[in-house]
Design an enzyme around this catalytic site. Sequence first.
Site, PDB file in Angstrom:
ATOM      1  N   ASP A   1       0.807  -1.224   0.000  1.00 12.06           N
ATOM      2  CA  ASP A   1       0.000   0.000   0.000  1.00 12.06           C
ATOM      3  C   ASP A   1       0.840   1.274   0.000  1.00 12.06           C
ATOM      4  OD1 ASP A   1      -2.199  -1.708   0.145  1.00 12.06           O
ATOM      5  OD2 ASP A   1      -2.183  -1.686   2.334  1.00 12.06           O
TER       6      ASP A   1
ATOM      7  N   LYS B   1       1.766   2.112  -5.156  1.00 11.48           N
ATOM      8  CA  LYS B   1       2.261   1.534  -6.421  1.00 11.48           C
ATOM      9  C   LYS B   1       1.298   1.843  -7.573  1.00 11.48           C
ATOM     10  CE  LYS B   1       2.269  -2.483  -4.347  1.00 11.48           C
ATOM     11  NZ  LYS B   1       2.038  -2.089  -2.942  1.00 11.48           N
TER      12      LYS B   1
ATOM     13  N   GLY C   1      -4.608  -4.347  -3.756  1.00  9.22           N
ATOM     14  CA  GLY C   1      -5.562  -3.287  -4.092  1.00  9.22           C
ATOM     15  C   GLY C   1      -4.745  -2.078  -4.482  1.00  9.22           C
ATOM     16  N   HIS C   2      -4.704  -1.778  -5.771  1.00  9.38           N
ATOM     17  CA  HIS C   2      -3.887  -0.668  -6.271  1.00  9.38           C
ATOM     18  C   HIS C   2      -4.810   0.460  -6.728  1.00  9.38           C
ATOM     19  CE1 HIS C   2      -0.336  -3.628  -7.134  1.00  9.38           C
ATOM     20  NE2 HIS C   2      -0.718  -3.624  -5.879  1.00  9.38           N
TER      21      HIS C   2
ATOM     22  N   GLN D   1       1.919  -6.169  -3.215  1.00  9.75           N
ATOM     23  CA  GLN D   1       2.373  -6.247  -1.821  1.00  9.75           C
ATOM     24  C   GLN D   1       3.655  -5.410  -1.651  1.00  9.75           C
ATOM     25  OE1 GLN D   1       1.300  -9.653  -3.250  1.00  9.75           O
ATOM     26  NE2 GLN D   1      -0.607  -8.688  -2.672  1.00  9.75           N
TER      27      GLN D   1
HETATM   28  P1  GDP Z   1      -0.786   0.298  -3.539  1.00  9.36           P
HETATM   29  O1  GDP Z   1      -1.355  -0.992  -3.034  1.00  9.36           O
HETATM   30  O2  GDP Z   1       0.681   0.398  -3.295  1.00  9.36           O
HETATM   31  O3  GDP Z   1      -1.157   0.604  -4.946  1.00  9.36           O
HETATM   32  O4  GDP Z   1      -1.431   1.434  -2.638  1.00  9.36           O
HETATM   33  P2  GDP Z   1      -2.992   1.578  -2.235  1.00  9.36           P
HETATM   34  O5  GDP Z   1      -3.742   2.044  -3.406  1.00  9.36           O
HETATM   35  O6  GDP Z   1      -3.462   0.348  -1.544  1.00  9.36           O
HETATM   36  O7  GDP Z   1      -2.894   2.668  -1.104  1.00  9.36           O
HETATM   37  C1  GDP Z   1      -2.329   3.931  -1.339  1.00  9.36           C
HETATM   38  C2  GDP Z   1      -3.385   5.008  -1.056  1.00  9.36           C
HETATM   39  O8  GDP Z   1      -2.767   6.254  -0.969  1.00  9.36           O
HETATM   40  C3  GDP Z   1      -4.426   5.107  -2.149  1.00  9.36           C
HETATM   41  O9  GDP Z   1      -5.649   5.470  -1.574  1.00  9.36           O
HETATM   42  C4  GDP Z   1      -3.878   6.250  -3.014  1.00  9.36           C
HETATM   43  O10 GDP Z   1      -4.912   6.926  -3.718  1.00  9.36           O
HETATM   44  C5  GDP Z   1      -3.281   7.133  -1.966  1.00  9.36           C
HETATM   45  N1  GDP Z   1      -2.123   7.942  -2.398  1.00  9.36           N
HETATM   46  C6  GDP Z   1      -1.135   7.630  -3.275  1.00  9.36           C
HETATM   47  N2  GDP Z   1      -0.221   8.627  -3.307  1.00  9.36           N
HETATM   48  C7  GDP Z   1      -0.642   9.570  -2.455  1.00  9.36           C
HETATM   49  C8  GDP Z   1      -0.107  10.837  -2.019  1.00  9.36           C
HETATM   50  O11 GDP Z   1       0.960  11.262  -2.426  1.00  9.36           O
HETATM   51  N3  GDP Z   1      -0.818  11.523  -1.075  1.00  9.36           N
HETATM   52  C9  GDP Z   1      -1.991  11.057  -0.576  1.00  9.36           C
HETATM   53  N4  GDP Z   1      -2.610  11.805   0.342  1.00  9.36           N
HETATM   54  N5  GDP Z   1      -2.525   9.882  -0.959  1.00  9.36           N
HETATM   55  C10 GDP Z   1      -1.850   9.144  -1.869  1.00  9.36           C
HETATM   56  P1  IMO Z   2      -0.946  -4.238  -2.204  1.00  8.72           P
HETATM   57  O1  IMO Z   2      -0.485  -4.824  -3.514  1.00  8.72           O
HETATM   58  C1  IMO Z   2      -0.989  -4.616   2.155  1.00  8.72           C
HETATM   59  C2  IMO Z   2      -1.035  -8.674   3.768  1.00  8.72           C
HETATM   60  C3  IMO Z   2      -2.276  -9.147   4.515  1.00  8.72           C
HETATM   61  C4  IMO Z   2      -1.646 -10.100   5.515  1.00  8.72           C
HETATM   62  C5  IMO Z   2      -0.527 -10.745   4.696  1.00  8.72           C
HETATM   63  C6  IMO Z   2      -0.896 -12.100   4.103  1.00  8.72           C
HETATM   64  O2  IMO Z   2      -2.236  -3.523  -2.272  1.00  8.72           O
HETATM   65  O3  IMO Z   2       0.152  -3.452  -1.568  1.00  8.72           O
HETATM   66  P2  IMO Z   2      -2.460 -12.822   2.083  1.00  8.72           P
HETATM   67  O4  IMO Z   2      -3.920 -12.645   1.867  1.00  8.72           O
HETATM   68  O5  IMO Z   2      -1.610 -12.249   1.010  1.00  8.72           O
HETATM   69  O6  IMO Z   2      -2.071 -14.252   2.370  1.00  8.72           O
HETATM   70  O7  IMO Z   2      -2.150 -12.013   3.441  1.00  8.72           O
HETATM   71  O8  IMO Z   2      -0.220  -9.841   3.650  1.00  8.72           O
HETATM   72  N1  IMO Z   2      -1.270  -8.169   2.404  1.00  8.72           N
HETATM   73  C7  IMO Z   2      -1.209  -6.878   2.061  1.00  8.72           C
HETATM   74  N2  IMO Z   2      -1.016  -5.784   2.819  1.00  8.72           N
HETATM   75  N3  IMO Z   2      -1.111  -4.498   0.811  1.00  8.72           N
HETATM   76  C8  IMO Z   2      -1.269  -5.583   0.044  1.00  8.72           C
HETATM   77  O9  IMO Z   2      -1.255  -5.541  -1.308  1.00  8.72           O
HETATM   78  C9  IMO Z   2      -1.380  -6.849   0.665  1.00  8.72           C
HETATM   79  N4  IMO Z   2      -1.570  -8.099   0.208  1.00  8.72           N
HETATM   80  C10 IMO Z   2      -1.480  -8.905   1.285  1.00  8.72           C
HETATM   81  O10 IMO Z   2      -2.917  -8.063   5.150  1.00  8.72           O
HETATM   82  O11 IMO Z   2      -1.038  -9.370   6.563  1.00  8.72           O
HETATM   83 MG    MG Z   3      -2.902  -1.658  -1.790  1.00  8.26          MG
END
Ligand code: GDP
Ligand code: IMO
Ligand code: MG
Length: 443
Positions: free
Chosen positions: A13, A16, A40-41, A224
């Site tokens: 998270d 990416k 979840g991207h 991840q």
């Molecule tokens: P990922 O799994 O690495 O793609 O990240 P996620 O989408 O799960 O979580 C990142 C969150 O931060 C998302 O809600 C993005 O919209 C948000 N985000 C990304 N870059 C920024 C930033 O520079 N500032 C803020 N406030 N939010 C951001």
């Molecule tokens: P993105 O790509 C954050 C965490 C789960 C748990 C561990 C194992 O959005 O960054 P799993 O279901 O993969 O066997 O769970 O890994 N986890 C993540 N945490 N971002 C993710 O993906 C994750 N995918 C798995 O919360 O701790």
């Molecule tokens: Mg994510």
Amino acid sequence: MANLLVLGTQWGDEGKGKVVDLLTPAFDAVARYQGGHNAGHTVHVRGKKIVLHLIPSGILHAGKLCLIGNGLVVSPSAFLKEISDLIRLEVVVDPSRLALSRNAHIIMPWHPVLERISEESRGEKKIGTTCRGIGPAYEDKAARWGVRAGDLLEPAVLRDKIVENVAAKNRVFQAFGLPALEAEPIVDEYASWGEKMAPYIRDVSELLHGLIKGGKSVLFEGAQGTLLDIDHGTYPYVTSSNSTAGGACTGLGVGPKAIHGVLGITKAYTTRVGGGPFPTELVDERGERIAARGDEFGATTGRPRRCGWFDAVAVRYTCRINGADRIALTKPDVLEEFSEVLVCTGYRYKGEVLKVFPPEPWILEKVTPVWRTLPGWKNSVHGASDAGALPRSFRDYVRLIEDLVETRVAIISTGVEREETVFVPGGLRGLVDLRKLRRGRSV
Ligand code: GDP
Ligand code: IMO
Ligand code: MG
């Protein structure tokens, strides 16, 4: 042209999705190499929020090829739903621009059930997984029981595999007092999904090889984060795949020389979802403030993310494991309301100060962070797109991080939108074709 690998350097998270979407115009194809719909991207485009789980985060850019590698575990229902959700948003998704490796493993109905049993039997030590069946699907892959995407296209092979699996899994189900699985309805359901998925199922390694040989460029997208990697993460509190750089080769069938650069996505603080050690976690009002302002709720499960200060010991380790060339630093705007911010520079453990990250949970649970305190950057970073406009206090924070993790910052993300991004002058030189990026962005 150069191919770039984008991956997470913390516990996932890191942002990416935003960075992959942002850089896609400079590439011809985007390829995911591991994980599944546990990811979840998030991508924001002109106020609209889109969360990708299996499909590469380049899909919103018309004409870019999106590839799903053999290293993923794929739920057919999640795959087909994601396609139809995108089509509803008027994104063109069809087999001319989306391919799924025929060697990717398929998540079967018994996988989430086995995951629940495993998590329950761990009690207090449960991993806190996403309950998507990811771990058991990878277990079956390693145990050589797995059903692969290509098997969905061969009715006799599919039936045999499902019948064998159901017999084996029913012995476990019986031991736990669960109703027995029936093979035939599962065969019918997966065969019908196979028909729908057939046009997408391809030899992705061969496809990539052809692209690269033809001078096209590829953006590799990790899911991840490095600290969730099965080998290099905080085992056993990890996911079941290699989210680190090496996973891109095994998970797509490309050689290491196809990767010309590595960009590590790094949050300006730290978050973690689920169980496991977290040395810089803030279990007080400051952690709650970060969570609220950063909207730190899982993009897949909606669970609250644990929040804490930046951990330079951890990120120095993850930059090393991945051979990161540069960092994209995300979400510094979230820290804006703090008058001071802390960075962990070492771990105190048994009378010593550790500078090298120990991935063992039983050590990480006992370390005390060594802190460096810096002044904050009140209300002056959110939405910035010009490096020159960044305040001195924030530039000092970036410089400290760069020195501690021994990697330079090339991108600073200052908000959710594409435009809310600072490209550090010269930062991406040699990694991204900036002319192509600019041309693409204006489309
Ligand atoms: P990922 O799994 O690495 O793609 O990240 P996620 O989408 O799960 O979580 C990142 C969150 O931060 C998302 O809600 C993005 O919209 C948000 N985000 C990304 N870059 C920024 C930033 O520079 N500032 C803020 N406030 N939010 C951001
Ligand atoms: P993105 O790509 C954050 C965490 C789960 C748990 C561990 C194992 O959005 O960054 P799993 O279901 O993969 O066997 O769970 O890994 N986890 C993540 N945490 N971002 C993710 O993906 C994750 N995918 C798995 O919360 O701790
Ligand atoms: Mg994510």
